[in-house]
Design an enzyme around this catalytic site. Structure first.
Site, short mmCIF file in Angstrom:
data_model
loop_
_atom_site.label_atom_id
_atom_site.label_comp_id
_atom_site.label_asym_id
_atom_site.label_seq_id
_atom_site.Cartn_x
_atom_site.Cartn_y
_atom_site.Cartn_z
N ARG A 235 0.86 -1.18 0.00
CA ARG A 235 0.00 0.00 0.00
C ARG A 235 0.89 1.23 0.00
NH1 ARG A 235 -3.65 -2.59 -1.65
NH2 ARG A 235 -5.74 -2.85 -0.77
N GLU A 264 -2.39 8.00 -4.35
CA GLU A 264 -3.41 7.45 -5.24
C GLU A 264 -4.78 7.46 -4.58
OE1 GLU A 264 -3.49 3.00 -5.84
OE2 GLU A 264 -1.60 3.14 -4.73
N HIS A 294 -0.58 0.63 -9.60
CA HIS A 294 -1.26 -0.33 -8.74
C HIS A 294 -1.81 -1.51 -9.56
CE1 HIS A 294 -3.45 -0.64 -4.62
NE2 HIS A 294 -3.20 -1.84 -5.11
#
Length: 323
Positions: A235, A264, A294
């Site tokens: 993450r 993001e 991602h």
């Protein structure tokens, strides 16, 4: 067909592979797909459903859970559960499900790809050749063989990366605060201090929690004995961007490969393009930084497997939970 399953209903609120609907329907479970619903719209309709399928577009907080206690399970298409208050939901009797088994192979392979791209300057070289430049010496790479790669977090994703890496002739270390006796014979379990002392490459495979938010801060990055290459496919907020930029500028981090970014927008699968922070601008212009949007777990195969695995877990939960 089970009479219990015949009355079960599932609300699917985000994109998923059709195999999920097929499996649930074959098990006698009624499904409604409403990907247009927002937080409030989902809450208004939950009274008729036993299970909820989500991805990342809404945050399932205490208010949501307090108004959804009739649910038997909340199922997240993917691995990360940071948008769900899992502890509170489960304290209210709502099972929380995810499907990391579905994209662990994809994440392992992508992480190796990021490592190779970073050490061999592949993205930089590709950009230069496309512009007509032929800089061979400036793009001389570094081999993985003989390096020490430290994996932080050894769950589904960390172990998959280790398997993919096992044929490269490198020394693989693993640190997991919450496990012991987990490493296969090609991995050495170590302390965090041993990672600091030995690592050439550090790769993060941890969930985002209060404990891991900004885990890689200035203090962490400055603890390594060597200049390291950093990879993050977990993450974005696990790595503090400002600290990473400082470490890149000082040479403490020799290069970084990031599939996830602090900035993001997980809710809408997009980046915050308005008012991009200076630290992010630095990363996008830095020749020793590789960025992907991602997509480490985002393969054709993983889309199917994520949905299939999760459908099996939903069916099992609805079969065994009490009405």
């Amino acid at each position: 067909m089970s009479n219990i399953l015949a009355i079960m209903r599932v609300l699917v609120t985000d994109d998923t592979h059709p195999v999920m609907l097929t499996k649930l329907s074959d098990a006698g479970i009624q499904c409604l797909v409403r990907t247009d619903l927002d937080y409030d719209g989902i809450l208004k309709r939950l009274g008729d459903y036993d299970a909820l399928v989500v991805r990342s577009k809404i945050t399932i907080d205490r208010h949501f859970i307090d108004n959804a206690r009739h649910l038997r399970c909340i199922a997240r298409v993917g691995a990360g559960m940071d948008n769900i208050d899992v502890a509170y939901a489960e304290s209210c009797g709502i099972r929380c499900l995810n499907s990391p088994e579905g994209n662990r192979t994809a994440v392992g392979e992508h992480t190796v790809g990021l490592l190779l791209a970073l050490l061999n300057k592949i993205c930089k070289a590709d950009s230069e050749v496309s512009l007509g430049y032929w800089y061979r010496e400036d793009n001389r790479g570094i081999e993985v063989a003989g390096k020490t790669v430290a994996i932080i977090g050894f769950g589904n994703m960390g172990s998959s990366f280790a398997r993919c890496l096992s044929g490269f002739g490198c020394n693989i270390l693993a640190y997991d605060k919450y496990k012991t006796g987990y490493a296969p014979d090609y991995v050495t379990e170590v302390s965090l201090q041993q990672c600091f002392e030995q690592a050439d490459v550090v790769s993060f495979h941890v969930p985002l929690t209060d404990e891991t938010r900004y885990y890689a801060d200035s203090r962490f990055l400055n603890s390594f004995a060597k200049s390291i290459y950093l990879i993050n496919t977990s993450r974005g907020a696990v790595v503090q961007t400002s600290a990473l930029v400082d470490a890149l500028e000082s040479g403490k981090v020799a290069g970084a490969a990031l599939d996830v970014l602090e900035y993001e927008n997980m809710a809408r699968d997009e980046f915050f393009w308005d008012n991009i922070p200076d630290d992010m601008n630095y990363l996008t212009c830095c020749p020793n930084v590789v960025l992907t949007p991602h997509v480490a777990g985002w393969t054709v195969e993983s889309k199917y497997k994520l949905a299939s695995v999760l459908a099996d877990k939903i069916i099992d939960t609805l079969k065994t939970s009490k009405i």
